[in-house]
Design an enzyme around this catalytic site. Structure first.
Site, PDB file in Angstrom:
ATOM      1  N   ILE A 475       0.745  -1.078   0.021  1.00  0.00           N
ATOM      2  CA  ILE A 475      -0.080   0.002   0.115  1.00  0.00           C
ATOM      3  C   ILE A 475       0.885   1.267  -0.013  1.00  0.00           C
ATOM      4  CG2 ILE A 475      -1.750  -1.137   1.190  1.00  0.00           C
ATOM      5  CD1 ILE A 475      -0.825   0.278   3.785  1.00  0.00           C
ATOM      6  N   GLU A 476       0.345   2.318  -0.417  1.00  0.00           N
ATOM      7  CA  GLU A 476       1.367   3.643  -0.372  1.00  0.00           C
ATOM      8  C   GLU A 476       0.440   4.479   0.692  1.00  0.00           C
ATOM      9  OE1 GLU A 476       1.454   5.724  -4.031  1.00  0.00           O
ATOM     10  OE2 GLU A 476       1.618   3.561  -5.313  1.00  0.00           O
TER      11      GLU A 476
END
Length: 571
Positions: A475-476
């Site tokens: 995930i960012e």
């Protein structure tokens, strides 16, 4: 219920058969059962899948490896909404597809009927043509028009088209007088020849250039022989840039993929053939293509003048345009600096050799998992010069797109649609059973369409699916100090994908040691369809992943474009 030989559903089935659409991908449902029954009656093969999204992905892969219009049949309501991801992917990739669906009977529409939904409102932005066909007399004409639009005939982009039919229309008789043979006969693809004046200007640019670079894309697919000859005549550098992987073999003297950034920065002339200047090419940014003039050839407007205009723009079928350029050049010698292409090619070979060496010796991670490059090195040994490869995933895709190549490479495309690998591989292996077809996918991407293993087994698809199982997901995390965010890994279960494959009756093995890969691959190819669940280390992160941009093929190009935009704003 017995269906008449001249009902709309029967006419649709005859149209598909007459147009040599011998295989469709579908999931059954009440609103399309008349088409399903008549298609089966006409001898058109139905590949029945487990999710409509996979049906459209399979139709797209079929179109990409055969050059035909791919066909998917999905039912109303959730059947159409499930299919929308696949349709959007084909839209972004400009792949010709025909999507067929049904709706409730006309008297029930708008009254709360089962699966009654305004599909057209949802689909018009991601299709080239979307129509509801209510009148039986219009069925053949609409099918003919839709297929022409899907092919991009008449100046539009190729891409997906959508037709839906109420169930009462499907059962109604099509008047014999309008069942005209002209709509049933398969049509030759339309081609366009270039203007002689444009060709003469293109010859002058190409044969005067010191550092010419040719970049191909989707639209160059039928022009491989001609492009190879032009490369030989010019002594130009060549980049395929993803959409046309395999069009020009890696061993061609002009191929310099490992020197991509340097070739783009140093070229003085860039010829794009059927290729948009999208994010994968930094939108043609002058911060990346520092000294380049552009020459553009395409048969669709979006591949001719997006982002950067050409000094010459040739609107024509690429094969005919390149052939005309070669003919017009005659015996004219090229001005290209052979020392430039020789340097690029030499360093390309050196980098490629270093990569292969690194792949062969990449150590296992501290968690004991195999390094992804070690896995990819083993897979590379099985990819011959006719192989079809589907690569899929997030960070694993970044490893695979560098390490693997084949005659045809299918990937998530400009939409970044992960999850395509399994359906792509199944459809490609059914279309080309005499060729090696391999899927190399990360475990996260595999999960999107893992249930289609059932489809592969039922239809005896001769495909090998290799899952890089690192039990991680990315995930960012964004904050105000970071332009693109930091990649943070979260844990998935270390699922036993091989056990899942065996549950469906497929050959499945888990591989936990690099030294076991060769024998496992040997057994897998002897027992197709097959799946290898390869335990890879979660500690290995690609260069894209380290930057936080696993979905961006060229971080350097993107950063350069951002810098150019900043300079322009300040100026």
């Amino acid at each position: 219920m017995q269906l008449a030989e001249d009902c709309s559903a029967a006419v649709i089935a005859r149209f598909l058969r007459s147009r040599a659409m011998k295989r469709i991908f579908a999931l059954c449902g009440g609103h399309i059962m008349p088409i399903w029954m008549r298609v089966h009656h006409e001898g058109v093969q139905i590949i029945d899948v487990r999710d409509e999204r996979a049906a459209v992905h399979m139709a797209q892969a079929h179109a990409l490896v055969t050059g035909e219009v791919g066909v998917a049949l999905v039912t109303a309501g959730p059947g159409v909404t499930n299919a929308m991801t696949g349709i959007a992917n084909a839209h972004a990739s400009r792949t010709p597809l025909l999507i067929l669906s049904g709706t409730p009977p006309r008297p029930q529409q708008g009254r709360g009927a089962l699966q009654d939904l305004d599909h057209l409102q949802l689909l018009r932005s991601i299709t080239r043509y979307a129509r509801a066909v209510h009148e039986p007399a219009m069925v053949l004409q609409e099918l003919d028009e839709a297929v022409s639009r899907a092919r991009g005939e008449g100046g539009g982009e190729p891409g997906p088209v959508y037709l839906e039919f109420p169930t009462d229309t499907l059962r109604a008789k099509v008047p014999h007088a309008v069942q005209l043979p002209e709509h049933l006969v398969a049509k030759q693809p339309k081609t366009t020849h270039p203007s002689p004046g444009d060709v003469a200007e293109a010859v002058e640019l190409l044969f005067s250039a010191k550092r010419p670079l040719i970049v191909t894309g989707r639209g160059a697919g039928e022009a491989g022989v001609e492009i190879a000859e032009l490369l030989d005549r010019l002594g130009a550098a060549y980049l395929d840039s993803g959409e046309s992987r395999g069009l020009i073999p890696e061993h061609h003297p002009s191929a310099v993929g490992a020197m991509r950034a340097i070739a783009m920065a140093e070229a003085d002339l860039v010829l794009t053939i059927g290729r948009r200047l999208d994010f994968q090419l930094a939108y043609g940014s002058p911060a990346v293509f520092r000294n380049a003039t552009f020459l553009r050839i395409a048969d669709t407007p979006s591949e001719l003048r997006d982002n950067r205009r050409g000094a010459v723009e040739i609107y024509a079928t690429p094969k005919h345009a390149v052939r005309a350029i070669i003919a017009a050049a005659g015996n004219r010698p090229a001005a290209a600096e052979q020392s430039w292409i020789a340097r690029l090619r030499r360093e390309h070979r050196q980098r490629t050799a270093r990569l292969k060496q690194a792949m062969a010796t990449a150590p296992a991670g501290g968690d004991g998992g195999i390094h992804p490059n070690r896995l990819l090195g083993a897979l590379h040994e099985w990819l011959d010069d006719r192989a079809i490869l589907a690569i899929d995933g997030g960070d694993f895709l970044a490893f695979a797109r560098v390490a693997l190549s084949a005659a045809v490479v299918l990937d998530p495309g400009p939409l970044g649609c992960i999850g395509v690998g399994v359906p792509y591989g199944i459809a490609a292996s059914l279309a080309c059973p005499d060729r090696t077809v391999m899927v190399a996918t990360g475990d996260g991407a595999f999960g999107f369409n893992a249930i289609e293993l059932d489809t592969a087994v039922r239809h005896k698809a001769p495909v090998l699916i290799v899952v890089a199982n690192n039990a991680a997901w990315q995930i960012e995390v964004h904050d105000q100090q970071q332009s693109y965010g930091e990649v943070v890994g979260t844990r998935l279960q270390r699922a036993d994908h091989a056990a899942m494959a065996r549950a469906f009756g497929m050959h499945g093995e888990r591989v936990e040691r690099a030294e076991d890969l060769a024998a496992a691959l040997e057994r897998a190819f002897a027992n197709l369809p097959a799946l290898l669940d390869v335990v890879v280390t979660a500690e290995a992160i690609s260069s894209d992943g380290k930057s936080g941009l696993a979905w961006v093929p060229d971080l350097q190009a993107l950063a350069a474009w951002d810098e150019a935009e900043r300079q322009w704003r300040e100026a």
